[in-house]
Write an enzyme that holds these catalytic residues in place. Sequence first.
Site, PDB file in Angstrom:
ATOM      1  N   GLY A 122      18.428   2.333  -0.121  1.00  0.00           N
ATOM      2  CA  GLY A 122      19.392   2.627   0.931  1.00  0.00           C
ATOM      3  C   GLY A 122      19.036   1.936   2.231  1.00  0.00           C
ATOM      4  O   GLY A 122      19.517   0.831   2.538  1.00  0.00           O
ATOM      5  N   ARG A 123      18.133   2.577   3.002  1.00  0.00           N
ATOM      6  CA  ARG A 123      17.806   2.041   4.329  1.00  0.00           C
ATOM      7  C   ARG A 123      17.286   0.607   4.307  1.00  0.00           C
ATOM      8  O   ARG A 123      17.584  -0.160   5.235  1.00  0.00           O
ATOM      9  CB  ARG A 123      16.841   2.992   5.035  1.00  0.00           C
ATOM     10  N   ARG A 142      26.041  10.334  -9.899  1.00  0.00           N
ATOM     11  CA  ARG A 142      24.795  10.467  -9.119  1.00  0.00           C
ATOM     12  C   ARG A 142      24.325  11.919  -9.132  1.00  0.00           C
ATOM     13  O   ARG A 142      25.108  12.829  -8.852  1.00  0.00           O
ATOM     14  CB  ARG A 142      25.019  10.008  -7.674  1.00  0.00           C
ATOM     15  N   TYR A 170      26.745  18.568  -2.188  1.00  0.00           N
ATOM     16  CA  TYR A 170      28.200  18.593  -2.004  1.00  0.00           C
ATOM     17  C   TYR A 170      28.858  19.347  -3.172  1.00  0.00           C
ATOM     18  O   TYR A 170      28.164  19.963  -3.993  1.00  0.00           O
ATOM     19  CB  TYR A 170      28.726  17.165  -1.802  1.00  0.00           C
ATOM     20  N   GLN A 203      31.697   5.365  -4.171  1.00  0.00           N
ATOM     21  CA  GLN A 203      31.277   6.741  -4.456  1.00  0.00           C
ATOM     22  C   GLN A 203      32.386   7.726  -4.067  1.00  0.00           C
ATOM     23  O   GLN A 203      32.937   7.638  -2.967  1.00  0.00           O
ATOM     24  CB  GLN A 203      30.004   7.081  -3.680  1.00  0.00           C
TER      25      GLN A 203
HETATM   26  C1  LIG Z   1      22.786   6.501   6.842  1.00  0.00           C
HETATM   27  C2  LIG Z   1      22.703   7.119   5.469  1.00  0.00           C
HETATM   28  C3  LIG Z   1      23.865   7.552   4.860  1.00  0.00           C
HETATM   29  C4  LIG Z   1      23.819   8.073   3.558  1.00  0.00           C
HETATM   30  N1  LIG Z   1      24.989   8.406   2.938  1.00  0.00           N
HETATM   31  C5  LIG Z   1      24.987   8.739   1.615  1.00  0.00           C
HETATM   32  C6  LIG Z   1      26.203   8.851   0.899  1.00  0.00           C
HETATM   33  O1  LIG Z   1      27.300   8.594   1.409  1.00  0.00           O
HETATM   34  N2  LIG Z   1      26.122   9.231  -0.402  1.00  0.00           N
HETATM   35  C7  LIG Z   1      24.929   9.477  -1.023  1.00  0.00           C
HETATM   36  O2  LIG Z   1      24.914   9.815  -2.204  1.00  0.00           O
HETATM   37  N3  LIG Z   1      23.760   9.324  -0.359  1.00  0.00           N
HETATM   38  C8  LIG Z   1      23.762   8.930   0.933  1.00  0.00           C
HETATM   39  N4  LIG Z   1      22.579   8.684   1.573  1.00  0.00           N
HETATM   40  C9  LIG Z   1      21.322   8.730   0.814  1.00  0.00           C
HETATM   41  C10 LIG Z   1      20.973   7.332   0.279  1.00  0.00           C
HETATM   42  O3  LIG Z   1      21.894   6.896  -0.710  1.00  0.00           O
HETATM   43  C11 LIG Z   1      19.552   7.314  -0.333  1.00  0.00           C
HETATM   44  O4  LIG Z   1      19.515   8.235  -1.402  1.00  0.00           O
HETATM   45  C12 LIG Z   1      18.491   7.696   0.698  1.00  0.00           C
HETATM   46  O5  LIG Z   1      18.682   6.970   1.908  1.00  0.00           O
HETATM   47  C13 LIG Z   1      17.072   7.408   0.160  1.00  0.00           C
HETATM   48  O6  LIG Z   1      16.937   6.031  -0.157  1.00  0.00           O
HETATM   49  P1  LIG Z   1      16.175   5.027   0.841  1.00  0.00           P
HETATM   50  O7  LIG Z   1      14.814   5.635   1.109  1.00  0.00           O
HETATM   51  O8  LIG Z   1      16.089   3.733   0.065  1.00  0.00           O
HETATM   52  O9  LIG Z   1      16.990   4.935   2.097  1.00  0.00           O
HETATM   53  C14 LIG Z   1      22.586   8.196   2.887  1.00  0.00           C
HETATM   54  C15 LIG Z   1      21.420   7.789   3.529  1.00  0.00           C
HETATM   55  C16 LIG Z   1      21.474   7.233   4.796  1.00  0.00           C
HETATM   56  C17 LIG Z   1      20.208   6.728   5.427  1.00  0.00           C
END
Ligand SMILES: Cc1cc2nc3c(=O)[nH]c(=O)nc-3n(C[C@H](O)[C@H](O)[C@H](O)COP(=O)(O)O)c2cc1C
Length: 380
Positions: A322-323, A230, A183, A104
């Site tokens: 993500g998580r 995205r 951003y 990304q």
């Molecule tokens: C620790 C962490 C770091 C993240 N960093 C980014 C990132 O670098 N770029 C981005 O687009 N989203 C980032 N996100 C958002 C995740 O990509 C995702 O959209 C969000 O966690 C919701 O999905 P989930 O419920 O499956 O975790 C981050 C989320 C977490 C938890």
Amino acid sequence: MTNAPVSPSLFQPARLGDLHLPNRLVMAPMTRNRAAADGTPEPIMATYYAQRATAGLIIAEASTPNAVGQTYPNITAIHSGKHVVGWRRVTEAVAASGGRMFLQLQHGGRVGHPGTSGLTPLAPSRVPLPDTIHTPTGPQPAVVPVAMTTAQIRTTIADFAAAARNAMDAGFAGVEVHAANGYLLHQFLARNTNHRTDGYGGEVAHRTRFVVEVVRAVADAIGPAHVGVRIAPGLTVNGIEEGDTEQIYPVLLDALGKVGPAYLHVVFADPDQPLFQDIRRRWTGTLIANPVLGWGSPLPPDGGRAAAERLLAAGADLIALGRPFLANPDLVERLRTGAAINQVKDHGLMYTGGTAGYTDYPTLATAAPAHRRVPEPTTP
Ligand SMILES: Cc1cc2nc3c(=O)[nH]c(=O)nc-3n(C[C@H](O)[C@H](O)[C@H](O)COP(=O)(O)O)c2cc1C
């Protein structure tokens, strides 16, 4: 007799550009702040990503395409030869474990601080983030950003294209342009952060122009089949208020469709939302959907499988989590077998250095037997 389309299973293979994905589960990009101070990936990152190589696709964390785009301390970068060498270690480890990665590209815009990058942040307009920003010396009030000149816009677009070429040199299969989460690119889209009166501000066709030009330049540099985008329609993180979400995204998608990137990735996708349904109708290419699992709350016991399957049934092609991937290196196997999932063990370890809360999550193979148990089917 009905001819309702049967949605694919999460565990069926898919094509993405010239890639063959063994399943439809995508690891969402997650910033983990484990890079060196200059943005070079540390060797520990190769271990972390290789552990998660059974994902159909990994989208590696937000990486800055130039120095002024840096958001926070110890985030990854991709604008020097050193960054390329550091990332190559990661992509090679993932490939050796059978995986595929996109990177990304994220420019923070007003979400940045001179205390971190040494530079005053650039943004569409002189509208500061209404918050503090994490810096090497702790949280600091946001500064007023510099409103980008046309020359700075051109340089930034060129930096994205160069960063994309660097990513390909580093062994990534492609890049994801980050136009979500407040951003720089999202700041151009939103009314409350873009007060420009030139061809990059005002009406929707002008506010979407910067995003389209970045994506086009990146596609010209590395080929559209290697580019994703995205978006986060309506999301208010980082002080964003788009103002006219329903107008922005149809215009943006129609323009992006002409560039033809490999995929569109929607954050917090909700299959019941008319906007999501409209995006699915408009976007004829691959759609990656990142479901709403409840921000900050524990992960659902099924690891997000039900939410993922609802989105597939609503027409998404691939599902980003993500998580669940953060806490479960072998998430695909756990979802496939219905095995119990690990919860995120300590939110304080998300954005810190070191192995704790990073490379030390157990797999089914390494967990104690009690955690390996597959839940009994419920009897009526
Ligand atoms: C620790 C962490 C770091 C993240 N960093 C980014 C990132 O670098 N770029 C981005 O687009 N989203 C980032 N996100 C958002 C995740 O990509 C995702 O959209 C969000 O966690 C919701 O999905 P989930 O419920 O499956 O975790 C981050 C989320 C977490 C938890």
